[in-house]
Design a protein around this motif. Structure first.
Motif, PDB file in Angstrom:
ATOM      1  N   GLY A  43       3.816   1.831  -3.860  1.00 34.16           N
ATOM      2  CA  GLY A  43       3.509   1.219  -2.580  1.00 34.16           C
ATOM      3  C   GLY A  43       4.503   0.137  -2.220  1.00 34.16           C
ATOM      4  N   LYS A  95       0.822  -1.201   0.000  1.00 40.28           N
ATOM      5  CA  LYS A  95       0.000   0.000   0.000  1.00 40.28           C
ATOM      6  C   LYS A  95       0.867   1.268   0.000  1.00 40.28           C
ATOM      7  CE  LYS A  95      -3.786  -0.181  -0.013  1.00 40.28           C
ATOM      8  NZ  LYS A  95      -4.754  -0.396  -1.125  1.00 40.28           N
ATOM      9  N   PRO A  96       0.447   2.289  -0.728  1.00 44.24           N
ATOM     10  CA  PRO A  96       1.210   3.542  -0.782  1.00 44.24           C
ATOM     11  C   PRO A  96       0.741   4.579   0.239  1.00 44.24           C
ATOM     12  CG  PRO A  96      -0.482   3.590  -2.459  1.00 44.24           C
ATOM     13  CD  PRO A  96      -0.624   2.261  -1.744  1.00 44.24           C
TER      14      PRO A  96
END
Length: 357
Positions: free
Chosen positions: A127, A105-106
């Motif tokens: 991410g 996830k970013p």
């Protein structure tokens, strides 16, 4: 000083033995719905296995002032394995990590302890988990990270100016779980792990110069390891704990780096061997809290006094966990997110702060 793998394992096992006393479960009532499984959506309460794995007893003598922990506003989304956090413009910044059933996830969240509020900020261009972060001047830097679960690193690097992220020169080698800290006008990147099918710790030590947008090599870390704690004390960098390839071989090693001489020196080891812990400088002392081991999630909060060269223990964390972000803002240590059990199977939104009062 370089230790053999056999000696490292033996030392870690011997030092870890006193820490097997179970942590008392907190009665603060702030755990409800602040956890989520990595492989299953939906909020949940503190997992039952936490009671079996959480330990908080330290072999270090107790400090005269234990200090106090208190719950703060939880993260908007349960997260873990951000690796570390950074203080930037008087807020705590958490970058990347595991969230919402993904390990790449970013996300980028910032927490203001004055208002006790979180804000979602522009996301990382790529991410990843176990991203190395550091603040230098008026910029927040992010280096590498893993695109799979604690493995398969990438080599991209970025700089945040408060409004947007920009790409900077790629790392010389793809790496994740490295320790990053600013010293002078450069960012030091130390240790870390590489590989996918065969993941291993590395001893690298490079510095990034924002003025030239280039990396240079420095004296390698004496023992290759990742998931380490890193701080600056006066003119020196201190690297504490970490794992050699796996948390089954956690280390209590403590080294300092003299940038002028380009030399590492062995220092007094940390009382509780661990990795994935928080490490900050608070009121002139180095505080280390949380972390992970074999079937263990640590709540120990131990501090090293550079003047007395002595470790003591303070009040343990309310919620023992690892892979969280720990940062000093003002007169508080903020510890946000993290895993409440061994491994990355459960993420948390827990946010707690510590002060000596």
């Amino acid at each position: 000083m370089t230790l053999s793998r056999r000696h490292l394992i033996a030392a870690a096992a011997a030092c870890a033995a006193p820490a097997l006393v179970r942590a008392q479960q907190p009665h603060h009532g702030h755990h409800s719905g602040q956890f989520e499984r990595l492989n299953q959506p939906g909020r949940m309460d503190l997992p039952e296995i936490h009671a079996q794995q959480a330990v908080s007893d330290s072999p270090a003598p107790r400090a005269a002032r234990a200090g106090v922990w208190r719950p703060r506003a939880p993260l908007p989304i349960p997260r873990t394995e951000m690796a570390w956090a950074a203080a930037y413009r008087n807020r705590v910044h958490l970058v990347g990590g595991y969230a919402e059933q993904r390990v790449d996830k970013p996300y980028h969240h910032a927490y203001d302890p004055v208002t006790d509020r979180w804000e979602e900020l522009p996301q990382l261009p790529r991410g990843a988990n176990h991203v190395g972060v550091a603040t230098l001047g008026d910029h927040l830097y992010a280096f590498g990270g893993f695109i799979e679960q604690n493995r398969t690193p990438h080599d991209e690097a970025f700089r945040f100016d408060g409004a947007r992220w920009a790409r900077i020169r790629r790392l010389p080698e793809a790496c994740g779980a490295m320790a990053c800290v600013a010293l002078g006008q450069r960012v030091h990147l130390i240790g870390g792990a590489i590989g996918s099918d065969w993941r291993r710790s590395i001893d690298w030590h490079i510095v990034y110069d924002p003025a030239s947008d280039r990396y240079e090599k420095r004296q390698p870390l004496p023992t290759a390891r990742d998931h380490i704690g890193i701080v600056v004390v006066g003119p020196s960098i201190h690297v504490i704990g970490g794992r050699v390839d796996s948390f089954h071989t956690n280390s209590s090693l403590h080294h300092s780096y003299d940038a002028q001489a380009d030399r590492w020196v062995a220092r007094t080891p940390m009382p509780t061997p661990r990795s994935g812990h928080g490490c900050v400088v608070y009121r002139g002392q180095v505080f280390v809290m949380g972390g992970e081991g074999t079937n263990r999630v640590f709540g120990q909060n131990e501090a090293w006094d550079p003047v007395a060269d002595r470790w003591v223990s303070h009040a343990p964390m309310i919620t023992p966990r690892h892979g969280m972000g720990a940062v000093v803002v003002g007169d508080e240590i903020i510890v946000a997110g993290g895993g409440p059990q061994m491994g990355g199977g459960v993420k948390s939104a827990i946010n707690e702060s510590f002060t000596l009062g």
